[in-house]
Design a protein around this motif. Structure first.
Motif, PDB file in Angstrom:
ATOM      1  N   ALA A 220     -25.439 -15.545  86.326  1.00  0.00           N
ATOM      2  CA  ALA A 220     -26.976 -15.500  86.264  1.00  0.00           C
ATOM      3  C   ALA A 220     -27.457 -17.098  85.509  1.00  0.00           C
ATOM      4  O   ALA A 220     -27.388 -16.804  84.410  1.00  0.00           O
ATOM      5  N   PHE A 221     -27.783 -17.948  86.413  1.00  0.00           N
ATOM      6  CA  PHE A 221     -28.024 -19.229  85.758  1.00  0.00           C
ATOM      7  C   PHE A 221     -29.225 -19.035  85.147  1.00  0.00           C
ATOM      8  O   PHE A 221     -29.508 -19.752  84.017  1.00  0.00           O
ATOM      9  N   HIS A 222     -30.096 -18.450  85.475  1.00  0.00           N
ATOM     10  CA  HIS A 222     -31.500 -18.268  84.866  1.00  0.00           C
ATOM     11  C   HIS A 222     -31.425 -17.628  83.544  1.00  0.00           C
ATOM     12  O   HIS A 222     -32.492 -17.861  82.427  1.00  0.00           O
ATOM     13  N   LYS A 223     -30.531 -16.744  83.098  1.00  0.00           N
ATOM     14  CA  LYS A 223     -30.092 -16.247  81.732  1.00  0.00           C
ATOM     15  C   LYS A 223     -29.203 -16.841  81.001  1.00  0.00           C
ATOM     16  O   LYS A 223     -29.150 -16.651  79.686  1.00  0.00           O
TER      17      LYS A 223
ATOM     18  N   ASP B  97     -23.191 -23.967  91.430  1.00  0.00           N
ATOM     19  CA  ASP B  97     -22.896 -22.528  92.179  1.00  0.00           C
ATOM     20  C   ASP B  97     -22.008 -22.553  93.127  1.00  0.00           C
ATOM     21  O   ASP B  97     -21.229 -23.422  93.477  1.00  0.00           O
ATOM     22  N   SER B  98     -21.404 -21.471  93.895  1.00  0.00           N
ATOM     23  CA  SER B  98     -20.467 -21.483  94.794  1.00  0.00           C
ATOM     24  C   SER B  98     -20.639 -22.063  95.988  1.00  0.00           C
ATOM     25  O   SER B  98     -20.038 -22.452  96.806  1.00  0.00           O
TER      26      SER B  98
ATOM     27  N   SER C 133     -26.729 -27.543  92.309  1.00  0.00           N
ATOM     28  CA  SER C 133     -26.967 -27.607  90.805  1.00  0.00           C
ATOM     29  C   SER C 133     -27.911 -26.762  90.206  1.00  0.00           C
ATOM     30  O   SER C 133     -29.034 -26.355  90.709  1.00  0.00           O
ATOM     31  N   HIS C 134     -27.778 -26.414  88.976  1.00  0.00           N
ATOM     32  CA  HIS C 134     -28.710 -25.691  88.128  1.00  0.00           C
ATOM     33  C   HIS C 134     -28.562 -26.107  86.919  1.00  0.00           C
ATOM     34  O   HIS C 134     -27.530 -26.245  86.101  1.00  0.00           O
ATOM     35  N   ASN C 135     -29.856 -26.592  86.221  1.00  0.00           N
ATOM     36  CA  ASN C 135     -30.002 -27.025  84.820  1.00  0.00           C
ATOM     37  C   ASN C 135     -30.061 -25.985  83.968  1.00  0.00           C
ATOM     38  O   ASN C 135     -30.737 -24.786  84.138  1.00  0.00           O
ATOM     39  N   ILE C 136     -29.166 -25.797  83.014  1.00  0.00           N
ATOM     40  CA  ILE C 136     -29.155 -24.666  81.932  1.00  0.00           C
ATOM     41  C   ILE C 136     -30.002 -25.066  80.829  1.00  0.00           C
ATOM     42  O   ILE C 136     -30.314 -26.016  80.398  1.00  0.00           O
ATOM     43  N   LYS C 137     -30.899 -24.013  80.590  1.00  0.00           N
ATOM     44  CA  LYS C 137     -31.794 -24.028  79.285  1.00  0.00           C
ATOM     45  C   LYS C 137     -31.039 -24.624  78.184  1.00  0.00           C
ATOM     46  O   LYS C 137     -30.095 -24.056  77.696  1.00  0.00           O
TER      47      LYS C 137
END
Length: 310
Positions: free
Chosen positions: A167-170, A199-200, A204-208
């Motif tokens: 869960a990238f948002h967490k 992700d798979s 891309s996801h920026n982490i907080k």
């Protein structure tokens, strides 16, 4: 003055995303008899599954019929899911450790003593950690951020490879480093680095990124890399007030008051105290909140010396 990075993440619905075929292979690798796993899988194939909606559980159910595609997922609440996840996650953690350096903290005086860590895990929560040295604090910060990014991406890829998902948002990251040109070195409140995970599907996801004084509530304890205790103390203080206000003004038998104090109030409010550095004044404040109400419930005079009361 070692630069340290911590990245906390959470596996989404880890039990429901486990693939029974993979679970069976891992369990047999750890010594479980194949026939046990075969029987277990046959039972799972024959299970009825209810559908949970925002209006409640459905009256109907679905199941795997002959010729259907296999239904994956170990199913939350099943008796063997936790033990299977334990050996499966242990296997994944060993793979992650083999691919990453993790963190190495040498003792300041004794070269034979050191701390080596790669991940801290509790069920589906996994905290990766890394530490890299450079010529300056800023170069150490960049190297450490790159290393924690690699550690977290490895963990994410391994989770995805076994049917799971992070869960990238967490997820959140701290990079604890110091400012160049200060003596003694001063902690840098906020890192300038950015952690990006794929992700798979390759998105891309920026982490907080959190500051060194920002806390994360892990296993019920508010902890920050800087060690600041204000957030945890305020939480425990409000917790004491809420618990006491729920019984304020109520008359209860003494045995009920004793049970309430020893069975609920004390365990709930002292859960994290071994991990805190509250001073005598702060501890007295927590005691006072409880004593103001509970001593009357216990038929004790509040003016009696505390040593006698306790």
């Amino acid at each position: 003055y070692v630069t340290i990075a911590l990245l906390a993440n959470d596996a989404t619905a880890c039990f429901d995303r486990m693939v029974p075929n993979i679970s069976s292979i891992v369990a047999m690798k750890y010594g479980m008899h194949p026939n046990v796993m075969r029987c277990r899988n046959m039972i799972m194939e024959d299970m009825d599954h209810a559908v949970r909606t925002q209006h409640g559980d459905s009256s109907g159910a679905y199941r795997e019929e002959s010729g259907d595609k296999k239904i994956a997922g170990e199913t939350q609440g099943k008796a063997d899911a936790a033990s299977l996840w334990s050996v499966e996650s242990h296997t994944i953690l060993r793979a992650a450790q083999a691919e990453n350096d993790g963190l190495h903290l040498p003792h300041v005086a004794d070269p034979t003593i050191h701390i080596r860590k790669n991940n801290d895990s509790f069920v589906d929560d996994t905290d990766a950690m890394a530490a890299k040295r450079g010529d300056t604090f800023y170069s150490s910060e960049k190297k450490t951020a790159a290393q924690i990014n690699k550690c977290a991406q490895t963990w994410n890829d391994l989770i995805c490879g076994t049917g799971g998902s992070v869960a990238f948002h967490k997820s959140m990251c701290w990079v604890m480093t110091w400012l160049d040109g200060t003596f003694p070195p001063q902690l840098k409140e906020q890192s300038s680095q950015q952690i990006v995970l794929l992700d798979s599907h390759g998105a891309s996801h920026n982490i907080k990124m959190l500051g060194v004084n920002d806390t994360n509530k892990g296993l019920g304890v508010h902890m920050a890399p800087s060690g600041q205790q204000t957030t945890e103390f305020k939480y425990r203080e409000n917790q004491c007030k809420d618990l006491i206000n729920s019984v304020r003004g109520r008359k209860m038998p003494m045995h009920y008051a004793i049970s309430l104090l020893n069975g609920r109030i004390m365990p709930k409010t002292t859960y994290s105290l071994n991990l805190t550095t509250f001073d005598a004044k702060e501890c007295k404040r927590l005691n006072t909140i409880v004593d103001q109400v509970m001593l009357n419930q216990l038929r004790l005079n509040r003016s009696t010396p505390k040593a006698v009361l306790y």
